[in-house]
Design a protein around this motif. Structure first.
Motif, PDB file in Angstrom:
ATOM      1  N   THR A  34       0.829  -1.211   0.000  1.00 32.18           N
ATOM      2  CA  THR A  34       0.000   0.000   0.000  1.00 32.18           C
ATOM      3  C   THR A  34       0.863   1.260   0.000  1.00 32.18           C
ATOM      4  O   THR A  34       0.397   2.337   0.359  1.00 32.18           O
ATOM      5  N   ASP A  35       2.105   1.120  -0.411  1.00 35.74           N
ATOM      6  CA  ASP A  35       3.070   2.221  -0.389  1.00 35.74           C
ATOM      7  C   ASP A  35       3.192   2.866  -1.765  1.00 35.74           C
ATOM      8  O   ASP A  35       2.743   2.315  -2.781  1.00 35.74           O
ATOM      9  N   GLU A  36       3.840   4.008  -1.822  1.00 39.92           N
ATOM     10  CA  GLU A  36       3.967   4.749  -3.086  1.00 39.92           C
ATOM     11  C   GLU A  36       4.904   4.055  -4.071  1.00 39.92           C
ATOM     12  O   GLU A  36       4.729   4.166  -5.287  1.00 39.92           O
ATOM     13  N   TRP A  37       5.913   3.320  -3.592  1.00 45.87           N
ATOM     14  CA  TRP A  37       6.820   2.630  -4.504  1.00 45.87           C
ATOM     15  C   TRP A  37       6.093   1.516  -5.264  1.00 45.87           C
ATOM     16  O   TRP A  37       6.300   1.331  -6.453  1.00 45.87           O
ATOM     17  N   THR A  38       5.224   0.807  -4.546  1.00 46.68           N
ATOM     18  CA  THR A  38       4.447  -0.248  -5.202  1.00 46.68           C
ATOM     19  C   THR A  38       3.516   0.349  -6.249  1.00 46.68           C
ATOM     20  O   THR A  38       3.397  -0.169  -7.364  1.00 46.68           O
ATOM     21  N   GLU A  39       2.897   1.457  -5.913  1.00 49.84           N
ATOM     22  CA  GLU A  39       2.000   2.127  -6.856  1.00 49.84           C
ATOM     23  C   GLU A  39       2.756   2.548  -8.113  1.00 49.84           C
ATOM     24  O   GLU A  39       2.283   2.340  -9.243  1.00 49.84           O
ATOM     25  N   LYS A  40       3.953   3.100  -7.938  1.00 43.22           N
ATOM     26  CA  LYS A  40       4.742   3.560  -9.090  1.00 43.22           C
ATOM     27  C   LYS A  40       5.263   2.381  -9.909  1.00 43.22           C
ATOM     28  O   LYS A  40       5.313   2.440 -11.141  1.00 43.22           O
ATOM     29  N   ALA A  41       5.652   1.311  -9.217  1.00 40.90           N
ATOM     30  CA  ALA A  41       6.160   0.130  -9.931  1.00 40.90           C
ATOM     31  C   ALA A  41       5.059  -0.504 -10.770  1.00 40.90           C
ATOM     32  O   ALA A  41       5.285  -0.915 -11.916  1.00 40.90           O
ATOM     33  N   ILE A  42       3.857  -0.588 -10.218  1.00 39.74           N
ATOM     34  CA  ILE A  42       2.739  -1.161 -10.964  1.00 39.74           C
ATOM     35  C   ILE A  42       2.421  -0.296 -12.188  1.00 39.74           C
ATOM     36  O   ILE A  42       2.108  -0.812 -13.266  1.00 39.74           O
ATOM     37  N   ALA A  43       2.555   1.007 -12.029  1.00 36.58           N
ATOM     38  CA  ALA A  43       2.343   1.902 -13.173  1.00 36.58           C
ATOM     39  C   ALA A  43       3.369   1.620 -14.271  1.00 36.58           C
ATOM     40  O   ALA A  43       3.038   1.653 -15.468  1.00 36.58           O
ATOM     41  N   GLU A  44       4.607   1.310 -13.886  1.00 39.80           N
ATOM     42  CA  GLU A  44       5.644   0.966 -14.860  1.00 39.80           C
ATOM     43  C   GLU A  44       5.309  -0.350 -15.563  1.00 39.80           C
ATOM     44  O   GLU A  44       5.503  -0.496 -16.780  1.00 39.80           O
ATOM     45  N   PHE A  45       4.815  -1.328 -14.802  1.00 40.12           N
ATOM     46  CA  PHE A  45       4.401  -2.601 -15.403  1.00 40.12           C
ATOM     47  C   PHE A  45       3.301  -2.370 -16.428  1.00 40.12           C
ATOM     48  O   PHE A  45       3.310  -2.974 -17.509  1.00 40.12           O
ATOM     49  N   LYS A  46       2.359  -1.520 -16.101  1.00 37.32           N
ATOM     50  CA  LYS A  46       1.251  -1.259 -17.023  1.00 37.32           C
ATOM     51  C   LYS A  46       1.738  -0.588 -18.309  1.00 37.32           C
ATOM     52  O   LYS A  46       1.191  -0.820 -19.394  1.00 37.32           O
ATOM     53  N   LYS A  47       2.768   0.232 -18.198  1.00 36.12           N
ATOM     54  CA  LYS A  47       3.350   0.833 -19.400  1.00 36.12           C
ATOM     55  C   LYS A  47       3.942  -0.240 -20.313  1.00 36.12           C
ATOM     56  O   LYS A  47       3.887  -0.143 -21.542  1.00 36.12           O
TER      57      LYS A  47
END
Length: 341
Positions: A34-47
């Motif tokens: 539930t942290d910001e790094w996980t959120e950003k990493a998932i956004a990178e995966f989606k890219k």
């Protein structure tokens, strides 16, 4: 110790990825993804994989495989895979232990399975005495360093979908396959109808950590429970996530894959004409397979570590990684030449 050719997970952590760990190691952060790094990493995966990708982080490759397969099967079903697949040979029965499903190993040629063998083995539908085929698991690239072409994938996945099976890709080195094929990660997974991917990090410059990526939202729906029950929910998820964030940013993943593959090609060129060395084929990822006289193994491994893949034929596996240097390969080739005299 000299850089050897044992495995790409013998290499250390890529400096940019190591730096990401230090950057994430500040203050406090919410746990369990539930942290910001996980959120950003998932956004990178989606890219990379498409906006529909559902991403879950786990600790290691076997866990990524078995939890993904658990989400795709019931215990009375079967998983088709290559006879040399990691899930069949090197996971100590974990897929069958965790899923309850049966692995059915198909014969392979240079690590690849054929449509004909898959179709021939998909039998006895509705027979209550027989495990029902439900998943096709493809290793890309294969354990023998070969890479399925887009056309080969289309035909295999097409048959699986025709038979209403799910498709899983064991992608511990999937980035290297994308580099070899000159395709995006999305083009070799989601665009072909793949349902789930075990995506590797550890063999690609990370300290530890893998990702299970679903393209079928329905199959991902209960995965968070499967991951927790399998003891694979990281509390400090940010330290896996931040590595993947660094891995994808600025196309570092492509740089690592291209280097690993180019070093395998360089190694192939350096050893292929040495008397006594019989190379299987031109590398299609970051592995070179070659037979050498059994008497060479011990003295060669004293200088550069590697694994004997087949103790009957003394075929060896020589792996390159993000930190392999040309001088490492030059020294290895020189040692082989010395033994050949």
């Amino acid at each position: 110790m000299k850089r050897g050719f044992g495995s790409d997970n013998h290499a250390g952590v890529h400096p940019q990825i190591l730096a990401s760990l230090a950057e994430a190691n500040v203050d406090h952060a919410p746990a369990y993804g539930t942290d910001e790094w996980t959120e950003k990493a998932i956004a990178e995966f989606k890219k990379q994989f498409g906006s529909d990708a559902q991403v879950f982080f786990v600790f290691n490759g076997t866990a990524a495989n078995v939890t993904a397969l658990k989400a795709l099967t019931e215990s009375y079903q079967a998983i088709f895979c290559s006879d040399v697949a990691h899930i069949n040979v090197d996971e100590c029965g974990a897929p069958e232990f965790f899923t309850g499903a049966k692995l059915i190993a198909l014969p392979s040629v240079n690590g690849k399975i054929s449509v004909a063998d898959l179709e021939k083995t998909y039998i006895r539908r509705g027979d209550q005495h027989y495990s029902q085929g439900q998943v096709l698991s493809i290793t890309q690239p294969t354990e023998l360093g070969t890479t399925y072409s887009i056309e080969e994938l289309k035909v295999l996945i097409g048959l699986a979908k025709e038979k209403k099976m799910h498709v899983h890709i064991d992608g511990s080195r999937l980035s290297n396959a994308a580099a070899y094929l000159k395709k995006t990660l999305k083009e070799i997974t989601a665009d072909l109808g793949v349902d789930a991917v075990s995506f590797g990090g550890t063999k690609n410059g990370l300290l530890m950590g893998e990702a299970v990526v679903f393209f079928n939202k329905e199959l991902a729906q209960n995965f968070k429970y499967i991951r927790k029950q399998s003891a694979q929910l990281p509390s400090k998820t940010r330290f896996i996530a931040c590595q993947f964030q660094a891995y994808f940013q600025n196309n570092l993943w492509q740089d690592i894959a291209n280097h690993s593959c180019s070093m395998a090609q360089y190694l192939y060129e350096a050893v292929k004409d040495i008397p006594g060395v019989s190379v299987r084929e031109v590398p299609q990822s970051n592995a070179v397979f070659a037979k050498i006289p059994s008497s060479w193994v011990k003295p060669l491994r004293e200088k550069y570590f590697f694994y004997v893949w087949d103790e009957n034929t003394f075929e060896c596996r020589w792996m390159t990684s993000w930190d392999t240097r040309k001088e490492d390969i030059d020294g290895f080739a020189a040692a082989l030449k010395e033994l050949s005299r």
